[in-house]
Design an enzyme around this catalytic site. Structure first.
Site, short mmCIF file in Angstrom:
data_model
loop_
_atom_site.label_atom_id
_atom_site.label_comp_id
_atom_site.label_asym_id
_atom_site.label_seq_id
_atom_site.Cartn_x
_atom_site.Cartn_y
_atom_site.Cartn_z
N LYS A 39 -9.53 41.46 -25.75
CA LYS A 39 -8.95 40.18 -25.31
C LYS A 39 -7.51 39.99 -25.77
O LYS A 39 -6.79 39.18 -25.21
CB LYS A 39 -9.82 39.01 -25.79
CG LYS A 39 -11.17 38.96 -25.07
CD LYS A 39 -11.81 37.59 -25.18
CE LYS A 39 -13.05 37.51 -24.29
NZ LYS A 39 -13.77 36.25 -24.44
N LYS A 78 -18.78 45.78 -17.75
CA LYS A 78 -19.78 44.72 -17.63
C LYS A 78 -19.38 43.65 -16.62
O LYS A 78 -18.20 43.39 -16.43
CB LYS A 78 -20.08 44.10 -19.00
CG LYS A 78 -19.07 43.09 -19.49
CD LYS A 78 -19.69 42.18 -20.59
CE LYS A 78 -18.75 41.02 -20.87
NZ LYS A 78 -19.29 39.96 -21.70
N LYS A 84 -17.37 36.90 -16.20
CA LYS A 84 -16.90 35.66 -15.59
C LYS A 84 -15.45 35.76 -15.18
O LYS A 84 -15.01 35.13 -14.24
CB LYS A 84 -16.99 34.51 -16.60
CG LYS A 84 -18.35 34.01 -16.89
CD LYS A 84 -18.28 33.12 -18.12
CE LYS A 84 -19.67 32.67 -18.53
NZ LYS A 84 -19.73 32.30 -19.95
#
Ligand code: ADP
Ligand code: NA
Length: 324
Positions: free
Chosen positions: A111, A192, A195
């Protein structure tokens, strides 16, 4: 009878990955356990959020939890920021952590990669997650495989504190489901389902209309072998669809592989889509009723009160052990 805690971030509508990897188990575990489920809004703000958007997402997530089958008579459902003990124990867990171990977290590395200004909250997210779990003397934490490393850190922090001060915290175990712990992107099945994927075809959201679900599954990336069989390395796309199909239909992967021998991917995908729609549609119908009702506010208020009553005891013991 185990004490169970888990949370989901209100960063957007939960994905099929969130549902099959985590939230679906939240519902099953309600029977015979003490379950606490949290909307972790303080985790969501580790990256900038639009205030109107997050407020809407918090309410949507609460309605979805209930629509999926979380029963406020059996479980506690609440919003993290409404119980101040999370931020308070979060600080103490930050003081229990080392920079090095936080910088080694793969989620932090992912991130923060390429960012010039890295919010400090991205680094200190795992100690806050540890606080969430430890406040409730949690024994079992149902999560997807992506949370394994954060769970190990949570255990380390709890043990470190207990050894140094006093036996305050229960050491929690992760509960990672054997199937569904890693639902993959429909477009890049080696990463994966997420969102925040910018490719909207890659992710199924639990509130997607039927036609979008069908379209996304039909355009899912597969391979050109034209044989339905399970092989995560050689056939990540088909294997991912098999996992999804199995979880949505209740049939085993082996039974599905046998049933689709000699059949093409087109027919297979049509049936996967039908199973996903069949799983999500009843949730969407209940959601539509719940989102309009004031019942939601009452449930969340009561949940926060019940969570606070437990959390404040652990915080009191923690501060006493520290001498503050
Ligand atoms: P996200 O990772 O989608 O932003 P959260 O951090 O709120 O969402 O995760 C909520 C739960 O869903 C966690 O237990 C997480 O491990 C699980 N989860 C997230 N993505 C997936 C996925 N693709 N497959 C299985 N479980 C997942
Ligand atoms: Na996550």
């Amino acid at each position: 009878m185990a004490k169970i805690f888990s949370g989901v971030q209100p960063t957007s509508i939960p994905t099929l990955g969130n549902y099959l990897g985590a939230m679906h188990n939240f519902v099953t575990l309600q029977e015979g356990n003490d379950c606490i489920y949290c909307i972790v809004d303080e985790h969501a703000i580790t990256v900038p959020q639009d205030p109107k958007e997050i407020q809407k997402n918090i309410r949507n997530l609460a309605a979805l939890y209930l629509a999926m089958g979380i029963d406020p008579k059996k479980s506690i459902l609440f919003i993290q920021s409404e119980v101040p003990c999370h931020a308070q124990l979060g600080w103490i867990m930050q003081c229990t952590s080392y920079m090095g171990e936080l910088e080694r977290m793969t989620q932090f590395k992912d991130k923060s990669k390429g960012k010039k200004a890295i919010p400090a909250g991205l680094l200190t997210y795992p100690p806050l997650m540890a606080a969430d779990i430890l406040l409730y003397q949690t024994e079992l934490v149902p999560v997807g495989a992506d949370q394994k490393q954060h769970m190990e850190l949570t255990r380390d922090l709890a043990e470190r504190f207990n050894n140094k001060y006093d036996d305050v915290f229960t050491i929690p175990e992760p509960y990672i489901p054997p199937v569904g712990a890693r639902i993959m992107s429909l477009q890049e099945p080696t990463k994966k389902m997420s969102k925040s994927d910018t490719n909207r075809k890659a992710t199924i959201f639990t509130l997607d209309p039927e036609k979008d679900i069908i379209k996304k599954i039909k355009s899912a990336i597969t391979d050109d072998e034209a044989v339905v069989r399970y092989d995560r390395d050689a056939k990540p796309g088909i294997s991912n669809l098999l996992d999804i199909f199995s979880l949505c239909s209740g049939r085993s992967v082996d039974a599905l592989v046998a049933a689709y021998q000699g059949k093409g991917y087109g027919e297979f995908k049509t049936d996967v889509a039908e199973a996903v729609v069949g799983t999500l549609k009843p949730i969407q119908e209940r959601y539509a009723q719940l989102i309009e009702s004031s019942e939601l506010d009452r449930i969340l208020d009561e949940g926060a009160e019940r969570a606070y009553a437990i959390a404040k005891e652990t915080l009191r013991k923690t501060e006493k052990a520290l001498g503050i």
